[in-house]
Write an enzyme that holds these catalytic residues in place. Structure first.
Site, PDB file in Angstrom:
ATOM      1  CB  CYS A  89       2.743  12.803  -7.146  1.00  8.02           C
ATOM      2  SG  CYS A  89       4.080  11.631  -7.345  1.00  8.02           S
ATOM      3  CG  HIS A 226      -0.483  10.831  -8.263  1.00  9.43           C
ATOM      4  ND1 HIS A 226       0.245  11.077  -9.401  1.00  9.43           N
ATOM      5  CD2 HIS A 226       0.307  10.070  -7.468  1.00  9.43           C
ATOM      6  CE1 HIS A 226       1.422  10.507  -9.297  1.00  9.43           C
ATOM      7  NE2 HIS A 226       1.480   9.882  -8.132  1.00  9.43           N
ATOM      8  CG  ASN A 256       3.953   7.918  -9.996  1.00  8.53           C
ATOM      9  OD1 ASN A 256       3.844   9.094 -10.329  1.00  8.53           O
ATOM     10  ND2 ASN A 256       4.021   7.526  -8.739  1.00  8.53           N
TER      11      ASN A 256
HETATM   12  N1  ACO Z   1       8.736  -7.385  -9.249  1.00  5.18           N
HETATM   13  C1  ACO Z   1       8.492  -8.537  -8.593  1.00  5.18           C
HETATM   14  N2  ACO Z   1       8.357  -8.595  -7.253  1.00  5.18           N
HETATM   15  C2  ACO Z   1       8.447  -7.441  -6.579  1.00  5.18           C
HETATM   16  C3  ACO Z   1       8.702  -6.201  -7.195  1.00  5.18           C
HETATM   17  C4  ACO Z   1       8.841  -6.215  -8.590  1.00  5.18           C
HETATM   18  N3  ACO Z   1       9.072  -5.089  -9.302  1.00  5.18           N
HETATM   19  N4  ACO Z   1       8.733  -5.242  -6.256  1.00  5.18           N
HETATM   20  C5  ACO Z   1       8.504  -5.853  -5.075  1.00  5.18           C
HETATM   21  N5  ACO Z   1       8.339  -7.185  -5.268  1.00  5.18           N
HETATM   22  C6  ACO Z   1       8.074  -8.210  -4.290  1.00  5.18           C
HETATM   23  C7  ACO Z   1       8.390  -7.780  -2.892  1.00  5.18           C
HETATM   24  O1  ACO Z   1       9.759  -7.987  -2.610  1.00  5.18           O
HETATM   25  C8  ACO Z   1       7.496  -8.694  -2.064  1.00  5.18           C
HETATM   26  O2  ACO Z   1       8.110  -9.954  -1.948  1.00  5.18           O
HETATM   27  P1  ACO Z   1       8.021 -10.770  -0.561  1.00  5.18           P
HETATM   28  O3  ACO Z   1       6.561 -10.937  -0.302  1.00  5.18           O
HETATM   29  O4  ACO Z   1       8.768 -12.000  -0.884  1.00  5.18           O
HETATM   30  O5  ACO Z   1       8.687  -9.855   0.448  1.00  5.18           O
HETATM   31  C9  ACO Z   1       6.254  -8.866  -2.946  1.00  5.18           C
HETATM   32  O6  ACO Z   1       6.660  -8.502  -4.274  1.00  5.18           O
HETATM   33  C10 ACO Z   1       5.101  -7.993  -2.514  1.00  5.18           C
HETATM   34  O7  ACO Z   1       5.614  -6.701  -2.379  1.00  5.18           O
HETATM   35  P2  ACO Z   1       4.779  -5.528  -1.845  1.00  5.18           P
HETATM   36  O8  ACO Z   1       5.654  -4.328  -1.819  1.00  5.18           O
HETATM   37  O9  ACO Z   1       4.043  -5.945  -0.623  1.00  5.18           O
HETATM   38  O10 ACO Z   1       3.705  -5.381  -3.021  1.00  5.18           O
HETATM   39  P3  ACO Z   1       2.516  -4.387  -3.084  1.00  5.18           P
HETATM   40  O11 ACO Z   1       1.295  -5.145  -3.367  1.00  5.18           O
HETATM   41  O12 ACO Z   1       2.501  -3.431  -1.933  1.00  5.18           O
HETATM   42  O13 ACO Z   1       2.849  -3.541  -4.408  1.00  5.18           O
HETATM   43  C11 ACO Z   1       3.756  -1.412  -5.009  1.00  5.18           C
HETATM   44  C12 ACO Z   1       4.038  -2.803  -4.472  1.00  5.18           C
HETATM   45  C13 ACO Z   1       3.220  -1.536  -6.434  1.00  5.18           C
HETATM   46  C14 ACO Z   1       5.048  -0.600  -5.028  1.00  5.18           C
HETATM   47  C15 ACO Z   1       2.704  -0.752  -4.100  1.00  5.18           C
HETATM   48  O14 ACO Z   1       3.111  -0.856  -2.752  1.00  5.18           O
HETATM   49  C16 ACO Z   1       2.458   0.684  -4.423  1.00  5.18           C
HETATM   50  O15 ACO Z   1       1.856   0.999  -5.445  1.00  5.18           O
HETATM   51  N6  ACO Z   1       2.843   1.612  -3.526  1.00  5.18           N
HETATM   52  C17 ACO Z   1       2.521   3.039  -3.673  1.00  5.18           C
HETATM   53  C18 ACO Z   1       3.282   3.596  -4.810  1.00  5.18           C
HETATM   54  C19 ACO Z   1       2.905   5.009  -5.097  1.00  5.18           C
HETATM   55  O16 ACO Z   1       1.766   5.337  -5.356  1.00  5.18           O
HETATM   56  N7  ACO Z   1       3.921   5.833  -5.081  1.00  5.18           N
HETATM   57  C20 ACO Z   1       3.765   7.123  -5.547  1.00  5.18           C
HETATM   58  C21 ACO Z   1       3.709   8.127  -4.508  1.00  5.18           C
HETATM   59  S1  ACO Z   1       3.786   9.586  -5.378  1.00  5.18           S
HETATM   60  C22 ACO Z   1       5.316  10.377  -5.559  1.00  5.18           C
HETATM   61  O17 ACO Z   1       5.446  11.469  -5.057  1.00  5.18           O
HETATM   62  C23 ACO Z   1       6.421   9.810  -6.336  1.00  5.18           C
END
Ligand code: ACO
Length: 304
Positions: A89, A226, A256
């Protein structure tokens, strides 16, 4: 399609809606559309360009470069150099960094684009990625102007495959041969791991880019981060000591969009009058690789 809810997506990421490229659209066609708009706003001709640089992680094909396709679609002959940058990104911020250094000795103009069709590399049964990503493109013209200027830039990277599309590519296993798709044919992301990286990268980017621009946090007039997650934008704002009304957010509408995220946000912030003449705008990004990067622009007039 997956076990999720609108509430979970809104609360964890800030995303409400996203855009998905139509079947007849491509990373190249979105890039060319953005390029035409940027050329028009800058008031220059395509033939004035010396370089075309496209940041993308989802090229329509492996080669030739999307930038060369844009060159062709703009009707340009071989008077310029066109190439892609694959930096997650951070592709657009990498592109600005490169363009400024390429142009310094010679002058002239570069077209820097971020374009991604993330929807085409996502496993729509994987809830950890399929709720987050969207498609789009944004572009800028970099060149000599008495108005705006780039006052500081940095780029950084480190190997971390926790966000990757790691289809192996060798003579035994070509991703281009017909086969049954495996998870490796789709984007993979360890969300929490990448979240931790992103928070650190945002802090480090703000620190580094202010150092190279010789600026203090108090001098930041506007912050573009970003659009990976709304909570990451809030972390960046806290670290930069900037109120949220000086941080652009459109993740609610686009999700994103990878390399397109920063230029789309910049363009909308300008259109909405949030970036004003004389503003020092800090643009930072983080992404797959992992990569992180930043640029500070002192903005001139409405067209730059
Ligand atoms: N819907 C419902 N539940 C979900 C989903 C979903 N879509 N996805 C994950 N969960 C669940 C998980 O399984 C977990 O369940 P558990 O506690 O029973 O194990 C729970 O929700 C919490 O999951 P986490 O992954 O801990 O949630 P988090 O608060 O970390 O949010 C997210 C997840 C939104 C993906 C976050 O980690 C994030 O934004 N990460 C960075 C993403 C990012 O910026 N990526 C871009 C990088 S740039 C590039 O180059 C592409």
């Amino acid at each position: 399609m997956v076990d999720t809810s609108d509430q979970w997506i809104r609360e964890r990421s800030g995303i409400i809606e996203r855009r998905i490229a139509a079947p007849e659209e491509s990373v190249a066609s979105m890039a060319t559309a953005a390029a035409r708009q940027a050329l028009e706003v800058a008031g220059i001709q395509p033939t004035d360009l010396k370089y075309i640089i496209v940041g993308t992680n989802s090229p329509d094909y492996v080669f030739p470069a999307i930038a060369i396709r844009v060159q062709h679609d703009l009707g340009l002959d071989d008077h310029l150099g066109a190439f892609d940058v694959q930096a997650g990104c951070s592709g657009f911020n990498y592109g600005l960094y490169i363009a400024e250094r390429l142009l310094k000795p010679t002058g002239g103009y570069a077209l820097v684009i971020g374009s991604d069709a993330n929807s085409r590399m996502i496993d729509w049964t994987d809830r950890s990625t399929c709720v987050l990503f969207g498609d789009g493109a944004g572009a800028a013209i970099v060149g000599p102007t008495t108005q705006s200027r780039l006052i500081g830039s940095f780029i950084a990277s480190r190997y971390n495959p926790k966000l990757s599309l790691a289809t192996e590519f060798n003579h035994l296993n070509s991703p281009f041969l017909p086969s049954v798709a495996t998870p490796k044919n789709y984007m993979y992301m360890d969300g929490p791991e990448i979240y931790k990286f992103a928070v650190n990268a945002v802090r480090d980017s703000i620190k580094r880019v202010l150092e190279v621009a010789r600026m203090s946090r108090e001098e930041i007039d506007f912050l573009i981060i970003h659009q990976g997650n709304y909570r990451i934008l809030e972390t960046g704002a806290r670290f930069a000591k900037v109120p949220m009304d000086k941080v652009y957010a459109n993740i609610d509408r686009y999700g994103n969009t990878s390399a397109a995220s920063v230029p789309i946000a910049f363009h909308e912030a300008l259109q909405e009058g949030k970036i004003k003449p004389g503003h020092k705008v800090v643009m930072i990004s983080f992404g797959a690789g992992v990569t992180w990067a930043g640029n500070v622009v002192e903005w001139g007039t409405s067209s730059g």
